[in-house]
Design an enzyme around this catalytic site. Structure first.
Site, PDB file in Angstrom:
ATOM      1  N   LYS A  16       1.191   1.760  -7.062  1.00 39.51           N
ATOM      2  CA  LYS A  16       0.582   1.159  -8.094  1.00 39.51           C
ATOM      3  C   LYS A  16      -0.622   1.848  -8.772  1.00 39.51           C
ATOM      4  CE  LYS A  16      -1.242  -1.985  -4.952  1.00 39.51           C
ATOM      5  NZ  LYS A  16      -0.514  -1.259  -3.691  1.00 39.51           N
ATOM      6  N   SER A  57      -2.094  -7.976  -3.751  1.00 36.33           N
ATOM      7  CA  SER A  57      -1.736  -9.155  -4.365  1.00 36.33           C
ATOM      8  C   SER A  57      -0.376  -9.744  -3.412  1.00 36.33           C
ATOM      9  CB  SER A  57      -1.702  -9.246  -5.945  1.00 36.33           C
ATOM     10  OG  SER A  57      -0.884  -8.327  -6.376  1.00 36.33           O
ATOM     11  N   SER A  82       0.782  -1.209   0.087  1.00 31.34           N
ATOM     12  CA  SER A  82      -0.084   0.188  -0.163  1.00 31.34           C
ATOM     13  C   SER A  82       0.832   1.091  -0.174  1.00 31.34           C
ATOM     14  CB  SER A  82      -0.792  -0.064   1.426  1.00 31.34           C
ATOM     15  OG  SER A  82      -1.563   1.128   1.415  1.00 31.34           O
ATOM     16  N   GLY A  83       0.532   2.302  -0.921  1.00 29.93           N
ATOM     17  CA  GLY A  83       1.340   3.511  -0.995  1.00 29.93           C
ATOM     18  C   GLY A  83       2.669   3.233  -1.736  1.00 29.93           C
TER      19      GLY A  83
END
Lengths: 231, 231
Positions: free
Chosen positions: A43, A130, A39-40
């Site tokens: 992406k 993922s 996260s961060g």
């Protein structure tokens, strides 16, 4: 326009459109670009930028992300019951939460949808943490074994260090996860109290702590070009 | 091509691609054409023919049908366990069979995937019996309430009489269903021992007992043209 006039112009052959016809007529080859990372890590920013640039060049491209998948195809029970009038039993059975099994099924469905898009000749750009190698490898597997012929699967590892991701913390999730952990109530947050398994052989590795979005998009385009996917 | 050269050419704006941009750049507006009707009514033949004609005209189009959805996204436990090495518990929970609840979930997921395709600017052509009005209306509902703006949902009722469908019986399913029923073991086959609820207000009604595929495709094109979806 009358349907009589049009009828004479309608021609087709028996059976489905072949991959070759589709690619020739759409002037593009479908593929899946699978962004994976913490996260961060960048992406979503990168997926959205790549989508824009591909579309500007006349390529059909689409980002699959939490916004359009989690709240639809993979909606959890609460959302299904509240917004869709779904039976609670079905919502419980089919809606996906955050257990390990649910996360695996979440990624499996995303892999299937990406494969459908790519099989249709579209660039599917997926933007999900993922975290597990096994799940990403399964998504790659269904692309390689696609009935209409293997589909390119380009795994992009966003290798931005956790320190950088945590400093950005755009949704305040790391802060939440650290607080939960300190209070003895882990939330299974990737990188904090759940593992992230980096890809063993990603097609590309990008650290947005060091690389600008512009340069990263340029690298992606260069890679797609080199593979003959965009010309 | 070096990434340095390309980098200078890369431009984008913050945020996602808007629907308007996407439609302008792809030169098409996404929509879902939802074929519904009995087995043997001509859904698949027509969907495949329309797909070809649309692609010939340079439109991105894709047929979603049992072939590419039931065995992937909605695969039943047996398929998941045998071909994917899926845990039996997860396969049982997430794989879809043929109970009423499973059928509803099957159509719900197809509706969500069609919406994603249409939101991407693609023509999604779905070919499923989809016998229940409530499930089709739910699929229409998620198109109308799509976050990025309402998506045209064109319900095509294949009204071919059951006598004609049963005479064609391309997969021998009616024969099987009648035999099962005679033996006292109903299989819940639509039109034989499970109801088909015709749409109350379909956008189009086509009886392939009376209309040729050519004329039917021409009617569909004329309709899409009239709605401003193809030009």
């Amino acid at each position: 326009m009358s349907s009589e006039i049009k009828a004479a112009q309608v021609t087709w052959h028996e059976g489905s459109v072949t991959r070759e016809e589709r690619e020739r007529l759409l002037k593009q080859r479908g593929c899946t670009v699978w962004f994976t990372g913490l996260s961060g890590s960048g992406k979503s920013t990168l997926a959205v930028a790549l989508e824009q640039v591909l579309i500007q060049r006349g390529h059909a491209a689409y980002v699959l992300d939490g916004d359009n998948v989690r709240f639809g195809l993979n909606a959890g029970p609460k959302i299904l019951v509240e917004t869709r009038g779904y039976a609670e039993s079905a919502a419980k059975r089919f809606g996906l939460g955050f257990t390990a099994e649910d996360r695996e099924e979440n990624i499996r469905r995303i892999g299937e949808v990406a494969r459908l898009f790519a099989d249709a000749g579209i660039f599917a750009l997926t933007s999900f943490i993922s975290p597990y190698r096994k799940d990403r490898d399964a998504a790659r597997g269904i692309h390689e074994k696609n009935k209409g012929g293997a589909i390119p699967f380009i795994e992009v590892h966003m290798s931005t260090p956790i320190e950088v991701c945590e400093q950005r913390d755009p949704k305040g999730l790391y802060k939440q996860a650290r607080a939960a952990l300190a209070a003895g109530k882990g939330m299974g947050f990737t990188g904090v109290d759940d593992p992230y398994e980096p890809p063993a052989h990603p097609e590309l590795t990008i650290d947005t702590g060091k690389t600008s979005t512009r340069d990263a998009v340029a690298s992606l385009l260069a890679f797609l070009h080199q593979r003959g996917i965009v010309v």
